[in-house]
Design an enzyme around this catalytic site. Structure first.
Site, PDB file in Angstrom:
ATOM      1  CG  HIS A  22      26.598  25.130 -29.170  1.00 21.98           C
ATOM      2  ND1 HIS A  22      26.435  25.345 -27.825  1.00 21.98           N
ATOM      3  CD2 HIS A  22      27.607  24.235 -29.283  1.00 21.98           C
ATOM      4  CE1 HIS A  22      27.318  24.611 -27.149  1.00 21.98           C
ATOM      5  NE2 HIS A  22      28.043  23.928 -28.013  1.00 21.98           N
ATOM      6  CG  ASP A  55      27.419  30.999 -31.439  1.00 15.82           C
ATOM      7  OD1 ASP A  55      28.634  31.213 -31.239  1.00 15.82           O
ATOM      8  OD2 ASP A  55      26.850  29.943 -31.076  1.00 15.82           O
ATOM      9  CD  GLN A  74      32.843  25.400 -34.009  1.00 16.17           C
ATOM     10  OE1 GLN A  74      33.869  25.216 -34.642  1.00 16.17           O
ATOM     11  NE2 GLN A  74      32.574  24.753 -32.879  1.00 16.17           N
ATOM     12  CE  LYS A  80      33.613  26.008 -29.422  1.00 21.08           C
ATOM     13  NZ  LYS A  80      33.516  24.595 -29.056  1.00 21.08           N
ATOM     14  CB  CYS A 113      26.348  21.202 -27.505  1.00 16.80           C
ATOM     15  SG  CYS A 113      27.318  20.531 -26.170  1.00 16.80           S
TER      16      CYS A 113
END
Ligand SMILES: Cc1ncc(COP(=O)(O)O)c(C=O)c1O
Ligand SMILES: Cc1ncc(COP(=O)(O)O)c(C=O)c1O
Lengths: 150, 430, 430, 150
Positions: free
Chosen positions: C145, C222, C225, C248, C388
């Site tokens: 991202h 990261d 998600q 999220k 993104c």
């Protein structure tokens, strides 16, 4: 909202059979514009003949709205006097910024009236304007260059 | 307690805009609660304000009806969210008289806004106004909140620039006697508080602005305490940047604002990098969007912006002139009332002029922690400690202070409760 | 559509934890609304998730009953707020298996968390692991991202270090074939996405971790998600930092999390300066609090942390194993269903293994904007564009993609609505 | 909550008439601790005589709780064996972390049992612990120095 307000036949038509697409020589100024939120891109060139925009050539990628809008732009403004073209440009920008409240003048805008429905979709207004903003930029550069040369 | 007398020829009380405090209070659910068996008396609005039903509901409604990410979607929810978020930006711009909505950058709080500007300065800045190195100077004051001190100290450490500051007078005002020497050709930016969160002082900025313009420096005001309480017009004030924070003005936590002149924002380098602040990204390098997007990396505080918009609607409906006048009346009342408490000493201006509705004091030699604790047992919530402004404590040689701070929902009855509470404090520690 | 068959000897479907999707849906007020005359079909959870009543109410209740600033007051409201805020930190710590609550730093979003770590590196870092200059290398991947690309690009610009990256295989997995050359003695940190927000790929990290440990670099994941969708244990994963974001995972906007090993956080320099992150402040210099306070300058997103705590309670009640299994079933169903759409091409793994509930695709030569627009007219909300993550588009030579992403409230009926919608898209642009 | 649970007579007494206040020589190790949220400060010194803490001297500023706590600390732990003192220390820390649920042992804690009420006020626990944390730090340093010298 009615989808066919957005996707008028005229728009789909220009999308499927774009007018004047492709980059041509000679040209007075060329620009490259990007819509950062969606990645749509256009490269656009204008050729000047005195006070007249003798050609608008372009290439790019994007959605039906942005592609059809470039095609209509080509058809509508190629061969017009710079001042005339800028007046039409202003009318189109006003239409797009009008949130669907502005009644377009077909005399001035021709096929571009088909974009009236787009003005109700804020997320798509930028698509319709991409080539028009590129044109304004290119014309300004071309005129400035011409003045320098004189 | 004496009333404020206004000389004949000046606007009189009756000319002043007013509102019904009880009706305002009815909008704040928390004001109905009890603390330690007493009605809540919330005198800590300088720390954070309470929230009206209208703001709480606006946030809940956003989540329940429109929630989506912004600026990334063509779908209906995304469009509604984007309109709500950008609509809030427009409300903020109008509230502070910003010439353009694009000059309003949403941050997480005032602190981020101050850091963002500090990070625009550096040895390699493209624009000379932001180029900073050894020999250059930054000017703050001794009455700053830590959030307007530490970012500049860190910047000076990074760059070798020098940090200088205005001193304070005994009565807690900026000492401008050395203005011309302090702000000089080496000065790159002057960043000072508009209203002190400890002393209550509202700084008159005209002389400083004139001097800043003369030497070609930039001017930033920390308006964290002033924008919630006073009408603000950034053009009138002739400043370059202001920072403020939502939670002190009836809005949610998690949102702040940096306003900057568009021309400056657009020559500043990006600060945080990530989604939404870019023009295009390649593995080998990226280009950046114009302001405000350039400074809003990642998913922004969307619902919090919506809440801030609702708070601004609320304040506009009451009227900022009326809020300011309410503050002034209450402050006059409280200064008089506190004067009756033996052993109480006020730090900051002792007249209700050029100051806001925040009063800090000591009581005998009783430590503020103890003052606050006894008051809390009576339901009265005040702040105690160094108030994130230690240099003020050092300046006045006190380890800590007790602070009462008011807002549009505060009443004179609550000031009376404070005064009665202070009597109790003195009894416990007699 | 075919079902997923599990070989005998492996745990069968019936062994899997399940929950009642309809009961879950009843908790999400927004799922009752219509879009363009059709029931809302929200397939954009990878962009931001919807919020259950329990989270919306927790935030409203906080404002209506307990609101105050944290860590600064001795009064009752302040104490209650501090307990609520620190309680949320404890919930986050438990949710990801953090050995200590002090390793959980609240930020405004995942993007700030990633930037915070990038800003810890520099030529003058006290700890050699964070010392970075020309010749040093940072490794990311082509499936990041923008929020895990731009901070590192900016860091390399500031320091002269070199940015390198893993490529991708045709099926959208990390190409680890050059792992040993890519991650080497010059590598200071490897920062890669745990689950791709575009391709859905869940990266197996074991080989990378082993190599990172071998060369003495640091490892950041990261998890924006993955943490919302998969059980996570930071100790099991043997990573040094993870970043994720509240919105999220059923929580409010305006809150993110950086988790880092305590030993590392405490040698990292401060990032944003201001209130609450200090030990003591003098005009001439300041000292800083230990983590997490050191990295939480200014008033934090208090109500948003409370909301995140409520979201974690909700997810725990459903069970993260059950969420992950629901995702997997739905993904298997959707991959099969999308396979029936003529002209549709999926980018990313086409089997429901080592991937999450996010599917990106193109449809003939129809631009994703147009796909999204027609779907929206049918109530189906998908994301279109570069998500993104432009380098992924470049890698696969597509200008943009359409993405459907699911969560615990998504049903197979909604997948069917998507498939029907795609037929409609093809009709409009035939 | 009842205010007098917090402000026990014993605490007010120690606050108004602090025991052993002032910095004395000689000392084996001295430390300076700050409570960053409220600005309370303490400078504390320990003197060792073999295994015994022969003196705890201190100076500082702060609220009644932090000042009384230092005074009680001095009274309770001066003259005690290091190991004993650390055991009392552990009991006090446990009491303070107990949110009011831990029943203090007066045999072990002496006057420090008066701080039981403080444990119910999370914002004040740090005040009560300030001098105790300083002591632990100072003792550790003093013991380490002594070992080095051997
Ligand atoms: C993989 C990944 N990383 C980082 C982010 C950034 O999260 P946020 O926008 O909340 O900072 C996102 C989401 O937008 C994401 O999907
Ligand atoms: C004068 C002043 N500046 C800055 C701040 C920082 O605001 P925030 O904590 O919301 O970043 C505050 C409030 O705490 C303040 O009173």
């Amino acid at each position: 909202m009615q989808l066919d307000q957005l996707y008028q036949e005229i728009i789909l038509d220009h999308y499927k059979r774009p007018q004047g697409r492709g980059l041509r020589e000679p040209f007075a100024a060329g620009v490259h514009h990007v819509n950062p939120t969606c990645g749509d891109e256009i490269t656009l060139r204008v050729a000047l003949d005195g006070e007249t925009i003798s050609d608008i050539s372009y290439d790019g990628q994007g959605c039906s709205i942005s592609q059809a809008s470039a095609s209509v732009l080509h058809e509508l403004l190629s061969g017009r006097k710079v001042d005339d073209a800028l007046a039409v440009h202003a009318a189109f920008v006003e239409l797009m910024g009008g949130k669907g409240q502005v009644v377009p003048d077909e005399e001035v805008l021709g096929d571009a009236v088909a974009f009236a429905g787009v003005a109700k979709y804020p997320a798509r207004v930028k698509c319709a304007l991409l080539s028009w903003m590129a044109l304004k930029d290119a014309v300004a550069q071309a005129v400035a260059l011409e003045k320098e040369e004189v | 307690m004496t009333a404020l007398t206004i000389p004949a020829g000046m606007p009189q009380y009756d000319d002043k805009p007013r509102f019904d405090v009880e009706r305002v209070r009815a909008d704040f659910p928390i004001l109905g609660r009890e603390v330690n068996g007493h009605p809540l008396v919330y005198l800590d609005s300088g720390n954070t304000s309470q929230k009206p039903r209208q703001v709480i509901d606006a946030v809940a409604r956003y989540y329940a009806e429109h929630n989506a990410n912004v600026a990334r979607s063509v779908h209906t929810l995304g469009t509604e969210s984007t309109e709500a978020y950008e609509g809030a930006r427009a409300k903020v711009a109008a509230f502070i008289g910003a010439p353009s909505v694009d000059e309003v950058v949403f941050t997480k709080n005032a602190t981020e806004a101050l850091n963002l500007v500090a990070h625009a300065f550096g040895p390699h800045a493209q624009d000379p106004r932001f180029r900073l190195g050894p020999g250059d100077e930054i000017v703050i004051s001794e009455m700053e909140h830590h959030s307007n001190i530490v970012p500049w100290q860190l910047l000076c450490q990074r760059t070798g620039a020098t940090l200088r500051w205005f001193g304070l007078t005994e009565s807690g005002r900026l000492d401008e006697s050395n203005l011309d020497e302090l702000v000089n050709e080496r000065t790159k930016i002057v960043s000072i508080v508009h209203m002190s969160n400890v002393l209550g002082t509202v700084n008159a900025t005209a002389r400083i602005t004139a001097r800043v313009r003369e030497v070609g420096a930039l001017l930033m005001l920390d308006c964290s305490q002033s924008v919630p309480h006073l009408p603000m017009d950034v053009v009138d004030y002739d400043v370059d940047f202001i920072a403020f924070t939502g939670h002190k003005m009836l809005a949610p936590t998690g949102i702040g604002v940096l306003w900057g002149r568009g021309e400056l924002l657009n020559v500043m380098p990006p600060f945080l990098g990530g989604g939404s602040m870019i023009e295009t990204v390649k593995m080998t390098g990226s280009t950046f969007a114009p302001a405000p997007a350039r400074f809003e990396a990642g998913t922004p505080p969307i619902a919090q912006a919506v809440g801030l918009g609702a708070a601004i609607d609320y304040l506009n409906a009451v009227g900022m002139d009326a809020v300011a006048w309410h503050d002034k009346e209450l402050t006059a009342y409280a200064l008089d009332a506190l004067d009756t408490v033996p052993g109480l000493r006020i730090y900051g201006p002792r007249v209700p002029v050029g100051r806001g509705a925040t009063i800090s004091f000591t009581l005998d030699k009783i430590h503020p922690h103890d003052v606050g604790q006894v008051l809390d047992s009576l339901g009265v919530q005040v702040r105690v400690g160094h108030h994130c402004a230690k240099p003020i404590c050092d300046r006045f040689s006190v380890p800590a202070l007790t602070r009462a701070s008011f807002y549009l929902y505060t009443t004179t009855d609550e000031v009376d409760a404070l005064v009665r509470g202070l009597d109790q404090v003195r009894k416990v520690f007699a």
